[in-house]
Design an enzyme around this catalytic site. Sequence first.
Site, PDB file in Angstrom:
ATOM      1  N   ASP A 199       4.008   0.533  12.222  1.00 61.80           N
ATOM      2  CA  ASP A 199       3.082  -0.203  11.558  1.00 61.80           C
ATOM      3  C   ASP A 199       2.528  -1.522  12.033  1.00 61.80           C
ATOM      4  O   ASP A 199       1.561  -2.277  11.704  1.00 61.80           O
ATOM      5  CB  ASP A 199       2.948  -0.279   9.972  1.00 61.80           C
ATOM      6  CG  ASP A 199       2.776   1.163   9.596  1.00 61.80           C
ATOM      7  OD1 ASP A 199       3.049   1.542   8.255  1.00 61.80           O
ATOM      8  OD2 ASP A 199       2.500   2.248  10.174  1.00 61.80           O
ATOM      9  N   LYS A 208       1.056  -1.167  -0.084  1.00 60.49           N
ATOM     10  CA  LYS A 208       0.231  -0.015  -0.042  1.00 60.49           C
ATOM     11  C   LYS A 208       0.743   1.247   0.061  1.00 60.49           C
ATOM     12  O   LYS A 208       0.630   2.084  -0.787  1.00 60.49           O
ATOM     13  CB  LYS A 208      -0.982   0.065   1.176  1.00 60.49           C
ATOM     14  CG  LYS A 208      -1.575   1.448   1.500  1.00 60.49           C
ATOM     15  CD  LYS A 208      -2.472   1.388   2.611  1.00 60.49           C
ATOM     16  CE  LYS A 208      -1.882   1.424   4.013  1.00 60.49           C
ATOM     17  NZ  LYS A 208      -1.328   2.981   4.323  1.00 60.49           N
ATOM     18  N   ASN A 209       1.830   1.232   0.953  1.00 62.82           N
ATOM     19  CA  ASN A 209       2.733   2.523   1.030  1.00 62.82           C
ATOM     20  C   ASN A 209       3.834   2.742  -0.059  1.00 62.82           C
ATOM     21  O   ASN A 209       4.336   3.859  -0.053  1.00 62.82           O
ATOM     22  CB  ASN A 209       3.283   2.280   2.461  1.00 62.82           C
ATOM     23  CG  ASN A 209       2.185   2.506   3.408  1.00 62.82           C
ATOM     24  OD1 ASN A 209       1.173   2.957   3.196  1.00 62.82           O
ATOM     25  ND2 ASN A 209       2.555   2.172   4.862  1.00 62.82           N
ATOM     26  N   ARG A 242      -0.758  14.118  13.095  1.00 68.24           N
ATOM     27  CA  ARG A 242      -0.091  13.818  11.787  1.00 68.24           C
ATOM     28  C   ARG A 242       0.244  15.167  11.089  1.00 68.24           C
ATOM     29  O   ARG A 242       0.042  15.529  10.147  1.00 68.24           O
ATOM     30  CB  ARG A 242      -1.171  13.121  11.004  1.00 68.24           C
ATOM     31  CG  ARG A 242      -1.782  11.922  11.297  1.00 68.24           C
ATOM     32  CD  ARG A 242      -0.821  10.808  11.731  1.00 68.24           C
ATOM     33  NE  ARG A 242      -0.102  10.086  10.593  1.00 68.24           N
ATOM     34  CZ  ARG A 242      -0.515   9.134   9.581  1.00 68.24           C
ATOM     35  NH1 ARG A 242      -1.954   8.740  10.100  1.00 68.24           N
ATOM     36  NH2 ARG A 242       0.182   8.655   8.564  1.00 68.24           N
ATOM     37  N   ARG A 284      -8.878  -0.631   4.001  1.00 69.58           N
ATOM     38  CA  ARG A 284      -8.229   0.403   3.505  1.00 69.58           C
ATOM     39  C   ARG A 284      -6.665  -0.247   3.091  1.00 69.58           C
ATOM     40  O   ARG A 284      -5.988   0.175   2.077  1.00 69.58           O
ATOM     41  CB  ARG A 284      -7.857   1.348   4.544  1.00 69.58           C
ATOM     42  CG  ARG A 284      -9.047   2.572   4.642  1.00 69.58           C
ATOM     43  CD  ARG A 284      -8.524   3.683   5.552  1.00 69.58           C
ATOM     44  NE  ARG A 284      -7.563   4.254   4.899  1.00 69.58           N
ATOM     45  CZ  ARG A 284      -6.481   4.868   5.510  1.00 69.58           C
ATOM     46  NH1 ARG A 284      -6.982   5.401   6.997  1.00 69.58           N
ATOM     47  NH2 ARG A 284      -5.650   5.652   5.044  1.00 69.58           N
ATOM     48  N   CYS A 338      -4.904   7.640   9.072  1.00 66.69           N
ATOM     49  CA  CYS A 338      -5.056   6.926  10.256  1.00 66.69           C
ATOM     50  C   CYS A 338      -5.261   7.897  11.445  1.00 66.69           C
ATOM     51  O   CYS A 338      -4.517   8.609  11.558  1.00 66.69           O
ATOM     52  CB  CYS A 338      -4.376   5.737  10.693  1.00 66.69           C
ATOM     53  SG  CYS A 338      -4.490   4.424   9.580  1.00 66.69           S
TER      54      CYS A 338
HETATM   55  C1  EPZ Z   1       3.831   6.870   6.795  1.00 65.00           C
HETATM   56  O1  EPZ Z   1       3.039   7.870   7.397  1.00 65.00           O
HETATM   57  C2  EPZ Z   1       2.802   5.622   6.446  1.00 65.00           C
HETATM   58  N1  EPZ Z   1       1.614   5.872   5.482  1.00 65.00           N
HETATM   59  C3  EPZ Z   1       2.277   4.967   7.885  1.00 65.00           C
HETATM   60  O2  EPZ Z   1       1.618   3.894   7.581  1.00 65.00           O
HETATM   61  C4  EPZ Z   1       3.501   4.701   8.790  1.00 65.00           C
HETATM   62  O3  EPZ Z   1       2.937   4.574   9.970  1.00 65.00           O
HETATM   63  C5  EPZ Z   1       4.559   5.936   8.833  1.00 65.00           C
HETATM   64  O4  EPZ Z   1       4.752   6.290   7.331  1.00 65.00           O
HETATM   65  C6  EPZ Z   1       5.536   5.573   9.309  1.00 65.00           C
HETATM   66  O5  EPZ Z   1       6.427   4.552   8.978  1.00 65.00           O
HETATM   67  C7  EPZ Z   1       1.817   5.994   4.256  1.00 65.00           C
HETATM   68  O6  EPZ Z   1       2.873   5.806   3.795  1.00 65.00           O
HETATM   69  C8  EPZ Z   1       0.628   6.438   3.298  1.00 65.00           C
HETATM   70  P1  EPZ Z   1       6.064   9.750   8.814  1.00 65.00           P
HETATM   71  P2  EPZ Z   1       3.781   9.103   7.411  1.00 65.00           P
HETATM   72  O7  EPZ Z   1       6.099  11.053   8.078  1.00 65.00           O
HETATM   73  O8  EPZ Z   1       4.591   9.552   6.164  1.00 65.00           O
HETATM   74  C9  EPZ Z   1       6.551  12.681  12.289  1.00 65.00           C
HETATM   75  C10 EPZ Z   1      -0.331   2.413   7.768  1.00 65.00           C
HETATM   76  O9  EPZ Z   1      -0.784   1.807   8.585  1.00 65.00           O
HETATM   77  N2  EPZ Z   1       6.366  13.977  11.210  1.00 65.00           N
HETATM   78  O10 EPZ Z   1       7.128   8.845   8.450  1.00 65.00           O
HETATM   79  O11 EPZ Z   1       2.798  10.156   7.740  1.00 65.00           O
HETATM   80  C11 EPZ Z   1       5.340  12.053  12.673  1.00 65.00           C
HETATM   81  O12 EPZ Z   1       4.739  12.680  13.519  1.00 65.00           O
HETATM   82  C12 EPZ Z   1       0.102   4.056   7.927  1.00 65.00           C
HETATM   83  O13 EPZ Z   1       0.105   1.957   6.665  1.00 65.00           O
HETATM   84  C13 EPZ Z   1       6.506  15.309  11.724  1.00 65.00           C
HETATM   85  O14 EPZ Z   1       7.009  15.555  12.753  1.00 65.00           O
HETATM   86  O15 EPZ Z   1       4.485   9.139   8.475  1.00 65.00           O
HETATM   87  C14 EPZ Z   1       5.885  10.833  13.124  1.00 65.00           C
HETATM   88  O16 EPZ Z   1       6.471  10.858  14.538  1.00 65.00           O
HETATM   89  C15 EPZ Z   1      -0.242   4.485   9.223  1.00 65.00           C
HETATM   90  N3  EPZ Z   1       6.473  16.242  10.703  1.00 65.00           N
HETATM   91  C16 EPZ Z   1       7.259  10.650  12.310  1.00 65.00           C
HETATM   92  O17 EPZ Z   1       7.725  11.881  11.798  1.00 65.00           O
HETATM   93  C17 EPZ Z   1       5.927  15.842   9.421  1.00 65.00           C
HETATM   94  O18 EPZ Z   1       6.081  16.689   8.501  1.00 65.00           O
HETATM   95  C18 EPZ Z   1       7.245   9.704  11.239  1.00 65.00           C
HETATM   96  O19 EPZ Z   1       6.107   9.966  10.356  1.00 65.00           O
HETATM   97  C19 EPZ Z   1       5.805  14.507   8.981  1.00 65.00           C
HETATM   98  C20 EPZ Z   1       5.990  13.694  10.004  1.00 65.00           C
END
Ligand code: EPZ
Length: 420
Positions: free
Chosen positions: A305, A22-23, A123, A397, A118
């Site tokens: 995840d 998916k990702n 986020r 999803r 989610c």
């Molecule tokens: C991606 O979300 C995935 N979603 C998530 O999977 C996954 O949990 C996550 O990466 C971590 O691996 C998709 O790929 C569509 P991040 P993303 O930016 O990109 C912080 C699932 O179940 N952060 O890697 O939103 C954030 O708060 C979903 O498939 C900031 O601070 O995650 C977190 O603590 C759920 N500022 C950390 O970084 C930002 O601008 C990692 O988040 C962005 C993120």
Amino acid sequence: MKQLVLSGGKPLSGEVRVHGSKNAALPILFSCLLFSEPIELTNLPAITDVSAALSLLSLLGVRVTRAGSESVILDPRAAVPPAGCDPALSGSLRGSLYLLGASCGRFPERMVPRPGGCNFGARPIDLHLAVLRAMGLAVSETGEGVFVKGRPKGATFHFPIASVGATVNAVLAAATGEGRTVLTNAAQEPHVLDLIAFLRSAGARISLPAPGTVVIDGVPRLHGTSHRVCPDMIEAGTYLLFAMATGGEIALRSCPPEQLAPLFPLLSGMGARIGTGVDTVALTRTGRLSPVSVSTSPYPGFPTDLQPQLTALATAADGESVISDPIFPTRFGYVADLRRMGATIVAENGRATVSGGAPLTGRRMTAPDLRAGAALTLAALTAEGESVIDRFDLIERGYADYAGTLSSLGASVKIADGDV
Ligand code: EPZ
């Protein structure tokens, strides 16, 4: 709303073909806007996030031609800027945020709607905006979404957090931007690397000189290409944990072991015997489960995840487990339902402390989000009696043919419409 109805107590055994990631699929789908020629994608997972992404792209004028449930041809030549997308659609998935980077190649000005995703806490998108601004883009947040103006220029950017989404948007923006962009402490998840491999197959000039370092030299255009989406490591890990929880034996096909290698020491330490082949992973539980202590971290660490599913598994281990999630410290919405099933578990300060070994009893529950739904499924598969999990739509999803796969592994499962 659809519900998943499960009766516990049966070992899950058999063979599963792991579906496309998916990702990886989501960034690759949205990246079509960077292209001036059609692209063909195969091994797309038949999940609702992919359907939503394709609907959104169609609304933007991309010509979508389905070829079976897992293949599509996207022709972006008539695409229009993503101004005022249907918020119900763009707000249904986090992946719509990739329009920020994907729209850089074609539109000098664009309004990207607020994403969904989610609901397990904050986020933020500050890192997405910071890296685009570092590339010289004018970026402003409005009530409708994010307004972006300009063409990306080469930049050097260090991610304070190895953000998957912000890394994706930076790579998408830089691919057809001007000059050289160097990203450090970038995300290294297999699904990010699959996006990079896809873009390179279309003529993008991207190198990975060191772990977490991505160098992109912008090219004027990307040519058409065909790509098979990489397997979904989170789906694979989920089914491995289901087999461990139920004492079954599982073999995963289309499952590159190197994707899951970071999990193997942890799973073996809990009581799994793991065998690997070129494209397969097999797991058998060797006896009683030992407790675990782990903290999530960006790849190649333990993935957030799989945190909910591992926490649910810990309820079946002898002793005390501690599972921390500093990435998403409030991603424990499912714990209340585990406690109602009889689990001894406390979630606070970004960690779950589980005293395992107590038998669980089936209950009526509600999936708060995609992976929490998988955690409740795991608990229901080990529980005494029947469980009903509401909001099965959230599970759909991200998991293709979920009930069919569980049934093929021997689970007593059905999908109910409305109240059971
Ligand atoms: C991606 O979300 C995935 N979603 C998530 O999977 C996954 O949990 C996550 O990466 C971590 O691996 C998709 O790929 C569509 P991040 P993303 O930016 O990109 C912080 C699932 O179940 N952060 O890697 O939103 C954030 O708060 C979903 O498939 C900031 O601070 O995650 C977190 O603590 C759920 N500022 C950390 O970084 C930002 O601008 C990692 O988040 C962005 C993120």
